[in-house]
Scaffold this motif. Sequence first.
Motif, PDB file in Angstrom:
ATOM      1  N   LEU A 169      45.280  44.315  36.408  1.00 32.27           N
ATOM      2  CA  LEU A 169      44.533  44.610  37.635  1.00 32.27           C
ATOM      3  C   LEU A 169      43.406  43.632  37.889  1.00 32.27           C
ATOM      4  O   LEU A 169      43.187  43.200  39.012  1.00 32.27           O
ATOM      5  N   SER A 170      42.671  43.293  36.840  1.00 38.01           N
ATOM      6  CA  SER A 170      41.498  42.466  37.090  1.00 38.01           C
ATOM      7  C   SER A 170      41.829  40.982  37.120  1.00 38.01           C
ATOM      8  O   SER A 170      40.979  40.174  37.418  1.00 38.01           O
ATOM      9  N   ASN A 171      43.064  40.628  36.812  1.00 39.50           N
ATOM     10  CA  ASN A 171      43.366  39.207  36.759  1.00 39.50           C
ATOM     11  C   ASN A 171      44.357  38.694  37.781  1.00 39.50           C
ATOM     12  O   ASN A 171      44.650  37.520  37.822  1.00 39.50           O
ATOM     13  N   PHE A 172      44.896  39.583  38.561  1.00 36.49           N
ATOM     14  CA  PHE A 172      45.824  38.996  39.513  1.00 36.49           C
ATOM     15  C   PHE A 172      45.074  38.599  40.776  1.00 36.49           C
ATOM     16  O   PHE A 172      44.108  39.230  41.169  1.00 36.49           O
ATOM     17  N   ASN A 173      45.450  37.439  41.313  1.00 40.48           N
ATOM     18  CA  ASN A 173      44.712  36.851  42.435  1.00 40.48           C
ATOM     19  C   ASN A 173      44.705  37.722  43.644  1.00 40.48           C
ATOM     20  O   ASN A 173      45.699  38.368  43.942  1.00 40.48           O
TER      21      ASN A 173
END
Lengths: 230, 117
Positions: A169-173
């Motif tokens: 969740l926190s790393n996809f653009n």
Amino acid sequence: MLLECKHLSKSFDNKKILDDVNLKISEGKIYGLLGKNGVGKSTLLKVINNLLTIDEGEVLFEGKLIGVYSKEHISYLPERTYLDKDMKVYDVINFFDEFYKDFNKEKAYKLLKDLDLDKDKTISKMSKGMQEKLQLVLVMSRNAKLYILDEPLGGVDPATRDYILDTILSNFNEGASMIISTHLISDIERVLDEVIFIDKGKIVLTGEADEIRKNENASIDEVFRRMFKC
Amino acid sequence: MNSFDNDRPIYIQLVEKIIKSIISGEYSLGSKLPSVRELAVIYKVNPNTVQKALSEIEDTGLIYTERTNGKYVTNNEKLIKKTKDKLASEITSKYIDDMNKLGIAFNEISDYLREGK
């Protein structure tokens, strides 16, 4: 439209694995590709990644037939690990960095740290769960337009699952999309925008996850179980 | 705080959680809310779900958008008080209802309240 599958069909030994699959993936959304084992999830994802030929139909990425261009922009986590077991973690990172234009090495090292992976470790010395985490790090460190994760939670314990979901969740653009295939629906459903139910090679239901919950008064997991009672 | 019930639309539950945080003062009067991405990480949900929840809350007037600058909690103390009263009476009538189902009459409820503090 980011990705479009039109009338995909594929057979192995006269058995239809994909049967007239039509699918549209738009920008900025997380899709759950949900189905029991052996219903065609991985086959469909391989086709989208241009790793398998199809008997009929076509796959378009940003309107173009899949090929070199789509591979540059799709970051794919396959079901099985493909890493060279004799390599050390930092070797693999260097390899990815050379291979993919959109690879972000700093991000990879940050994620390794977050997930408690040692960059000097040889892959063959890592547990299955650790190897899965490493693969996820590699895949999420690309600045892709579409991330395709085939069973990203299969081999890890429930506590790590939450951690992996957070990482996803926190790393996809922003603006990128993601397709996550799984049969572990209840673990993953809270992060999904859209769901795609697949059974026996056919897409049997697509829709917005919250809309389905509202209409059915049930979780996606529950709707899935009702539909595919076994 | 981060637990969601999968049976109900996630965005509706997120609306409830954020509204509660506004009422309790965790997101205080007139303060800036965390960004969509930050909220997605805090509540462990999809950014689109956060977006949908925020626009729902915005319709109630409890938050507002400052052009290009993000979302803020309203300065309207009365509105927050009204929302608090409404929620409190909902919780109360549900409680009374549940107690009645146990066969406990309204005038006995206060005994339980005192014991349970």
